[in-house]
Scaffold this motif. Structure first.
Motif, PDB file in Angstrom:
ATOM      1  N   VAL A  52      20.689  83.836  -3.462  1.00  0.00           N
ATOM      2  CA  VAL A  52      21.831  83.291  -4.216  1.00  0.00           C
ATOM      3  C   VAL A  52      23.047  83.177  -3.310  1.00  0.00           C
ATOM      4  N   LEU A  53      23.335  84.223  -2.544  1.00  0.00           N
ATOM      5  CA  LEU A  53      24.510  84.210  -1.673  1.00  0.00           C
ATOM      6  C   LEU A  53      24.366  83.171  -0.560  1.00  0.00           C
ATOM      7  N   ARG A  54      23.168  83.023  -0.023  1.00  0.00           N
ATOM      8  CA  ARG A  54      22.927  82.029   1.027  1.00  0.00           C
ATOM      9  C   ARG A  54      23.166  80.614   0.499  1.00  0.00           C
ATOM     10  N   LEU A  55      22.643  80.328  -0.698  1.00  0.00           N
ATOM     11  CA  LEU A  55      22.816  78.996  -1.283  1.00  0.00           C
ATOM     12  C   LEU A  55      24.268  78.764  -1.698  1.00  0.00           C
ATOM     13  N   THR A  61      26.303  74.620  -6.335  1.00  0.00           N
ATOM     14  CA  THR A  61      26.887  75.096  -7.587  1.00  0.00           C
ATOM     15  C   THR A  61      25.921  76.061  -8.272  1.00  0.00           C
ATOM     16  N   ILE A  62      26.411  76.756  -9.278  1.00  0.00           N
ATOM     17  CA  ILE A  62      25.583  77.699 -10.023  1.00  0.00           C
ATOM     18  C   ILE A  62      24.347  77.018 -10.612  1.00  0.00           C
ATOM     19  N   PRO A  63      24.480  75.872 -11.297  1.00  0.00           N
ATOM     20  CA  PRO A  63      23.272  75.235 -11.845  1.00  0.00           C
ATOM     21  C   PRO A  63      22.260  74.818 -10.766  1.00  0.00           C
ATOM     22  N   LEU A  64      22.759  74.358  -9.620  1.00  0.00           N
ATOM     23  CA  LEU A  64      21.838  73.978  -8.543  1.00  0.00           C
ATOM     24  C   LEU A  64      21.115  75.196  -7.970  1.00  0.00           C
ATOM     25  N   ILE A  65      21.851  76.296  -7.793  1.00  0.00           N
ATOM     26  CA  ILE A  65      21.234  77.529  -7.298  1.00  0.00           C
ATOM     27  C   ILE A  65      20.190  78.015  -8.292  1.00  0.00           C
ATOM     28  N   ALA A  66      20.560  78.003  -9.573  1.00  0.00           N
ATOM     29  CA  ALA A  66      19.644  78.469 -10.613  1.00  0.00           C
ATOM     30  C   ALA A  66      18.367  77.640 -10.625  1.00  0.00           C
ATOM     31  N   ARG A  67      18.507  76.337 -10.530  1.00  0.00           N
ATOM     32  CA  ARG A  67      17.344  75.452 -10.540  1.00  0.00           C
ATOM     33  C   ARG A  67      16.468  75.708  -9.315  1.00  0.00           C
ATOM     34  N   ARG A  68      17.089  75.845  -8.160  1.00  0.00           N
ATOM     35  CA  ARG A  68      16.332  76.036  -6.918  1.00  0.00           C
ATOM     36  C   ARG A  68      15.569  77.368  -6.925  1.00  0.00           C
ATOM     37  N   LEU A  69      16.157  78.430  -7.502  1.00  0.00           N
ATOM     38  CA  LEU A  69      15.535  79.761  -7.481  1.00  0.00           C
ATOM     39  C   LEU A  69      14.806  80.106  -8.778  1.00  0.00           C
ATOM     40  N   ASP A  70      14.773  79.165  -9.718  1.00  0.00           N
ATOM     41  CA  ASP A  70      14.132  79.392 -11.008  1.00  0.00           C
ATOM     42  C   ASP A  70      14.756  80.584 -11.734  1.00  0.00           C
ATOM     43  N   LEU A  71      16.079  80.596 -11.779  1.00  0.00           N
ATOM     44  CA  LEU A  71      16.846  81.627 -12.477  1.00  0.00           C
ATOM     45  C   LEU A  71      17.681  80.958 -13.557  1.00  0.00           C
ATOM     46  N   THR A  72      18.257  81.770 -14.425  1.00  0.00           N
ATOM     47  CA  THR A  72      19.209  81.223 -15.395  1.00  0.00           C
ATOM     48  C   THR A  72      20.575  81.104 -14.717  1.00  0.00           C
ATOM     49  N   ASN A  73      21.423  80.241 -15.270  1.00  0.00           N
ATOM     50  CA  ASN A  73      22.789  80.133 -14.754  1.00  0.00           C
ATOM     51  C   ASN A  73      23.501  81.479 -14.830  1.00  0.00           C
ATOM     52  N   ASN A  88      30.881  77.596  -6.876  1.00  0.00           N
ATOM     53  CA  ASN A  88      31.460  76.472  -6.133  1.00  0.00           C
ATOM     54  C   ASN A  88      31.771  75.324  -7.079  1.00  0.00           C
ATOM     55  N   LYS A  89      32.787  74.555  -6.739  1.00  0.00           N
ATOM     56  CA  LYS A  89      33.101  73.350  -7.494  1.00  0.00           C
ATOM     57  C   LYS A  89      32.070  72.290  -7.135  1.00  0.00           C
ATOM     58  N   ILE A  97      25.735  69.242   0.464  1.00  0.00           N
ATOM     59  CA  ILE A  97      24.458  68.517   0.451  1.00  0.00           C
ATOM     60  C   ILE A  97      24.521  67.316   1.383  1.00  0.00           C
ATOM     61  N   LEU A  98      25.626  66.589   1.344  1.00  0.00           N
ATOM     62  CA  LEU A  98      25.768  65.435   2.232  1.00  0.00           C
ATOM     63  C   LEU A  98      25.786  65.876   3.696  1.00  0.00           C
ATOM     64  N   ALA A  99      26.428  67.000   3.984  1.00  0.00           N
ATOM     65  CA  ALA A  99      26.462  67.496   5.360  1.00  0.00           C
ATOM     66  C   ALA A  99      25.054  67.841   5.839  1.00  0.00           C
ATOM     67  N   GLN A 100      24.249  68.442   4.948  1.00  0.00           N
ATOM     68  CA  GLN A 100      22.870  68.782   5.312  1.00  0.00           C
ATOM     69  C   GLN A 100      22.052  67.515   5.545  1.00  0.00           C
ATOM     70  N   LEU A 101      22.275  66.507   4.736  1.00  0.00           N
ATOM     71  CA  LEU A 101      21.535  65.261   4.891  1.00  0.00           C
ATOM     72  C   LEU A 101      21.920  64.537   6.174  1.00  0.00           C
ATOM     73  N   ASN A 102      23.160  64.694   6.618  1.00  0.00           N
ATOM     74  CA  ASN A 102      23.634  63.997   7.805  1.00  0.00           C
ATOM     75  C   ASN A 102      23.381  64.761   9.100  1.00  0.00           C
ATOM     76  N   GLU A 103      22.883  66.016   9.000  1.00  0.00           N
ATOM     77  CA  GLU A 103      22.593  66.780  10.208  1.00  0.00           C
ATOM     78  C   GLU A 103      21.435  66.113  10.937  1.00  0.00           C
ATOM     79  N   PRO A 104      21.530  65.994  12.253  1.00  0.00           N
ATOM     80  CA  PRO A 104      20.406  65.398  12.992  1.00  0.00           C
ATOM     81  C   PRO A 104      19.194  66.317  12.967  1.00  0.00           C
TER      82      PRO A 104
END
Length: 110
Positions: A52-55, A61-73, A88-89, A97-104
């Motif tokens: 959770v802390l890494r993400l 955001t909380i909903p994205l973290i929850a979805r990725r880790l299969d947890l509740t918000n 996070n806002k 996410i955009l920064a990760q997508l743009n990383e070579p």
């Protein structure tokens, strides 16, 4: 797929194991399988909190973290609150996410 496992136990340990299995309402084989699943397959609470802390640090955001880790918000929010953090806002998450997508990638960097 399943794997057969054989091991030796001292008699005293075997009797304790079967007694605990009976208390749990299962046979010894199922009881041992539960112990193994809980220890090996299920992540420990501190491992979940680290994820959770890494993400969160990555900007999700909380909903994205929850979805990725299969947890509740709420579970994610509680872990962040305990660590003294707020969610996070959405704009922060979008930027991350955009920064990760743009990383070579390694292929393009070489």
């Amino acid at each position: 797929m399943s794997v057969e496992v054989r091991f030796s136990l001292p008699d005293a340990v075997w009797w304790q194991l079967t007694a605990r299995a009976e208390d749990a309402g299962v046979d010894a084989r199922e009881y041992v399988a539960r112990i193994i699943r809980e220890e090996v397959v299920s992540p420990r609470p501190e491992q979940i909190t680290e994820s959770v802390l890494r993400l969160h640090h990555a900007g999700l955001t909380i909903p994205l973290i929850a979805r990725r880790l299969d947890l509740t918000n709420q579970a994610v929010q509680t872990r962040l609150y305990t660590a003294g953090l707020r969610g996070n806002k959405p704009s922060d998450a979008t930027k991350a996410i955009l920064a990760q997508l743009n990383e070579p990638t390694k292929e393009h960097a070489a």
